[in-house]
Write a protein that holds these residues in place. Structure first.
Motif, mmCIF file in Angstrom:
data_model
loop_
_atom_site.group_PDB
_atom_site.id
_atom_site.type_symbol
_atom_site.label_atom_id
_atom_site.label_comp_id
_atom_site.label_asym_id
_atom_site.label_seq_id
_atom_site.Cartn_x
_atom_site.Cartn_y
_atom_site.Cartn_z
ATOM 1 N N ASP A 82 -0.854 -36.640 -1.806
ATOM 2 C CA ASP A 82 -0.647 -37.400 -2.774
ATOM 3 C C ASP A 82 -1.678 -36.930 -3.965
ATOM 4 O OD1 ASP A 82 -1.042 -39.569 -4.672
ATOM 5 O OD2 ASP A 82 -1.357 -41.401 -3.360
ATOM 6 N N HIS A 83 -1.212 -36.284 -4.825
ATOM 7 C CA HIS A 83 -1.877 -35.347 -6.070
ATOM 8 C C HIS A 83 -2.276 -36.360 -6.838
ATOM 9 C CE1 HIS A 83 0.486 -31.751 -4.678
ATOM 10 N NE2 HIS A 83 -0.557 -32.075 -3.807
ATOM 11 N N ALA A 84 -1.420 -37.344 -7.180
ATOM 12 C CA ALA A 84 -1.804 -38.296 -8.479
ATOM 13 C C ALA A 84 -3.151 -39.064 -7.946
ATOM 14 C CB ALA A 84 -0.633 -39.436 -8.576
ATOM 15 N N ARG A 91 -6.127 -36.809 -8.274
ATOM 16 C CA ARG A 91 -6.357 -36.437 -9.613
ATOM 17 C C ARG A 91 -7.263 -37.607 -10.236
ATOM 18 N NH1 ARG A 91 -2.041 -36.289 -11.523
ATOM 19 N NH2 ARG A 91 -1.428 -34.323 -10.887
ATOM 20 N N ASN A 145 0.434 -25.272 -10.380
ATOM 21 C CA ASN A 145 -0.106 -24.940 -11.824
ATOM 22 C C ASN A 145 -0.892 -23.634 -11.778
ATOM 23 O OD1 ASN A 145 -0.817 -24.500 -14.448
ATOM 24 N ND2 ASN A 145 -1.233 -26.693 -14.644
ATOM 25 N N LEU A 186 -6.563 -28.457 -6.752
ATOM 26 C CA LEU A 186 -5.318 -29.356 -6.870
ATOM 27 C C LEU A 186 -4.460 -28.781 -7.887
ATOM 28 C CD1 LEU A 186 -4.252 -31.920 -6.900
ATOM 29 C CD2 LEU A 186 -5.851 -33.037 -8.737
ATOM 30 N N ALA A 187 -4.699 -28.199 -8.957
ATOM 31 C CA ALA A 187 -3.933 -27.307 -9.734
ATOM 32 C C ALA A 187 -3.149 -26.538 -9.015
ATOM 33 C CB ALA A 187 -4.489 -26.769 -10.952
ATOM 34 N N TRP A 188 -3.746 -25.711 -8.173
ATOM 35 C CA TRP A 188 -3.039 -24.806 -7.382
ATOM 36 C C TRP A 188 -1.905 -25.529 -6.306
ATOM 37 C CZ3 TRP A 188 -6.194 -20.568 -4.204
ATOM 38 C CH2 TRP A 188 -5.415 -19.643 -3.609
ATOM 39 N N ALA A 189 -2.293 -26.666 -5.813
ATOM 40 C CA ALA A 189 -1.327 -27.269 -5.057
ATOM 41 C C ALA A 189 -0.234 -27.745 -5.744
ATOM 42 C CB ALA A 189 -2.171 -28.539 -4.333
ATOM 43 N N GLU A 190 -0.388 -28.146 -6.964
ATOM 44 C CA GLU A 190 0.588 -28.684 -7.947
ATOM 45 C C GLU A 190 1.592 -27.489 -8.459
ATOM 46 O OE1 GLU A 190 -1.176 -32.988 -9.462
ATOM 47 O OE2 GLU A 190 -1.727 -30.987 -10.573
ATOM 48 N N GLN A 203 -5.163 -35.198 -0.933
ATOM 49 C CA GLN A 203 -4.607 -33.955 -1.072
ATOM 50 C C GLN A 203 -3.831 -33.644 0.319
ATOM 51 O OE1 GLN A 203 -7.684 -31.348 -2.332
ATOM 52 N NE2 GLN A 203 -7.086 -31.335 -4.746
ATOM 53 N N ARG A 223 -10.641 -29.473 -8.935
ATOM 54 C CA ARG A 223 -9.477 -29.640 -9.503
ATOM 55 C C ARG A 223 -8.668 -28.228 -9.760
ATOM 56 N NH1 ARG A 223 -13.858 -32.278 -13.889
ATOM 57 N NH2 ARG A 223 -13.327 -34.521 -13.410
#
Length: 363
Positions: free
Chosen positions: A40-42, A45, A76, A70-74, A36, A67
Motif C-alpha cells: 500500500d504505497h499510498a 506516502r 521512480n 518508497l520511490a524505489w518501490a514505485e 510498504q 521516502r
C-alpha cells in the motif's frame, strides 16, 4: 524489495535507540514500513507526509531515506537516487547505516547506468572493498570509458582470488579487448577456456580475439583444435568470425580465415561465400586473388555482375585485353550496356595509348 524495507525498520529502530529519534517521526516510519510490506504505497506516502522534521536533523535524514525507498518501490528510480543521496550526504546516519545506504544507492545507480554516481560512492572505499563493490566499481569505470582505472581493480581481485567467479575473467577479457590489448585479452580468455574446455563458445571467443589481433593462423588453429575435440560450431558463428574481421577494418585477415575454413571443409563452398571471399580480397587490395575468385564465379554462374567485377579487377591491374574480354562476356550475359560501354571506352583508350607508347619506343 521486502528485505530492504525490513532493513529500513530495523535500522531506524537502532538509530532511535542510539540517538533519541522524535517519537512522531519514528511512528511515521513504522507505519510507512508496514504499509510498504502490504504493497500500500499510498498509505506509506501519507504516513511520511504527515510529519515534519527540523532542517539538518536526524529525523529529516530518516524521512528522506524512507521516502527514497518508497520511490524505489514505485519504480521512480531517479527520485529514489535523489532522496537516498540527500540522506547519505546529511552525515546524520550512523556508520553502519551509512555503509548500507552507500551500497544500496550504488546498486540502484548502477541499474540506472549512472556510472559517475557509482564511482563517487564506491571509489573512496575501494582500498578495503570486497568482491561486490570492486566489481560494481570496475564496471562503472568501464561504463565511463576509463579502462585504465577499471582494469587494475579487476586484476587486483583476480590475482588475490584465483578462483574468482567467471564474471571477473569475462570482464578482463572484454576490457582488454576494448583497449585492443589482444595478448592480455587472449590470456584471460585462455583462463576461462581452462575452466570450460568443453564449451564451444569459449573456443569461439578465443578464435575471435585471435582473429581481431590479426593472427588468423592462430584463430584457424584454435577452431581446428576445437573440432578435433568433437566440438562443433554453427556456420553462422563461423561466418560471423569473418564478418568481425571485416568490421574491424581487417579484410585481408578475414579473407585468409574464410579461405582456410572452406579449404579445410569446416565451411562449405557456396556461391555466396565465394563472392564474399572475392570482395574481401578486393577490399584488401589483393586484386590478383580477387580476380581468381570472380573468374571462377563468373564461369560457373554466368552472372553479369560477376563478369563486371572480374572486368573491373582486371582493368584496375592494367590487364586491358582480359578486362575487355570480361566486359564482352558481361554484355552477353545481360549487363547494362551503358555501364559496359563506359568501361570499354576507358579500356580501349588505355590500350590504344599503350600501343602508341610501344610504337614510339620502336621508332
Amino acid at each position: 524489495m521486502r528485505r530492504l524495507f525490513l532493513l529500513l525498520l530495523l535500522l531506524a529502530a537502532s538509530a532511535q535507540a542510539a540517538q533519541n529519534v522524535d517519537p512522531a517521526v519514528f511512528q511515521a516510519l513504522q507505519e510507512a514500513q508496514a504499509a510498504q510490506q502490504k504493497g500500500d504505497h499510498a498509505a506509506a506516502r501519507r504516513a511520511l507526509e504527515g510529519v515534519k522534521a527540523a532542517s539538518g536533523s536526524l529525523e529529516e535524514a530518516l524521512l528522506w531515506r524512507s521516502r527514497g525507498y518508497l520511490a524505489w518501490a514505485e519504480g521512480n528510480n531517479g527520485r529514489a537516487i535523489e532522496l537516498l543521496s540527500k540522506a547519505l550526504a546529511s552525515g546524520k546516519l550512523d556508520k553502519e547505516v551509512a555503509a548500507n545506504e552507500r551500497l544500496n544507492l550504488a546498486k540502484l545507480s548502477a541499474v540506472e547506468g549512472r556510472h559517475a554516481k557509482v564511482v563517487e560512492l564506491l571509489a573512496p572505499i575501494s582500498a578495503k572493498a570486497g568482491e561486490e563493490i570492486l566489481l560494481m566499481l570496475a564496471q562503472a569505470y568501464q561504463g565511463l570509458g576509463q579502462h585504465d582505472k577499471a582494469l587494475p581493480l579487476a586484476e587486483r581481485y583476480v590475482q588475490a582470488n584465483p578462483s574468482a567467479a567467471d564474471n571477473w575473467l569475462r570482464f578482463l577479457v572484454a576490457a582488454n579487448a576494448d583497449l585492443k590489448r589482444w595478448a592480455a585479452a587472449e590470456r584471460w580468455q585462455r583462463r576461462l577456456l581452462l575452466r570450460h574446455p568443453d564449451e564451444a563458445g569459449q573456443w569461439r571467443q578465443l578464435a575471435a580475439l585471435q582473429q581481431m589481433s590479426g593472427a588468423q593462423h592462430k584463430a584457424l588453429a584454435t577452431l581446428r583444435t576445437a573440432y578435433g575435440k568433437g566440438l562443433r560450431f554453427s556456420e553462422s558463428e563461423l561466418d560471423n568470425l569473418v564478418l568481425l574481421a571485416n568490421a574491424a577494418g581487417q579484410p585481408w585477415q578475414g579473407a585468409k580465415l574464410l579461405a582456410a575454413l572452406m579449404q579445410d571443409g569446416i565451411l562449405a563452398h557456396t556461391p555466396v561465400r565465394e563472392e564474399h571471399l572475392g570482395q574481401l580480397w578486393w577490399q584488401a587490395r589483393d586484386r590478383q586473388r580477387a580476380s581468381e575468385v570472380f573468374g571462377r564465379l563468373a564461369a560457373s554462374s554466368g552472372n553479369p555482375k560477376h563478369w563486371l567485377s572480374l572486368a573491373q579487377l582486371e582493368l584496375e591491374q592494367g590487364h586491358w585485353r582480359p578486362g575487355l574480354e570480361a566486359l564482352t562476356r558481361a554484355e552477353q550475359a545481360g549487363a547494362e550496356r551503358s555501364q559496359v560501354r563506359a568501361w570499354r571506352e576507358w579500356a580501349e583508350g588505355e590500350l590504344a595509348f599503350e600501343r602508341e607508347r610501344q610504337l614510339a619506343r620502336v621508332d
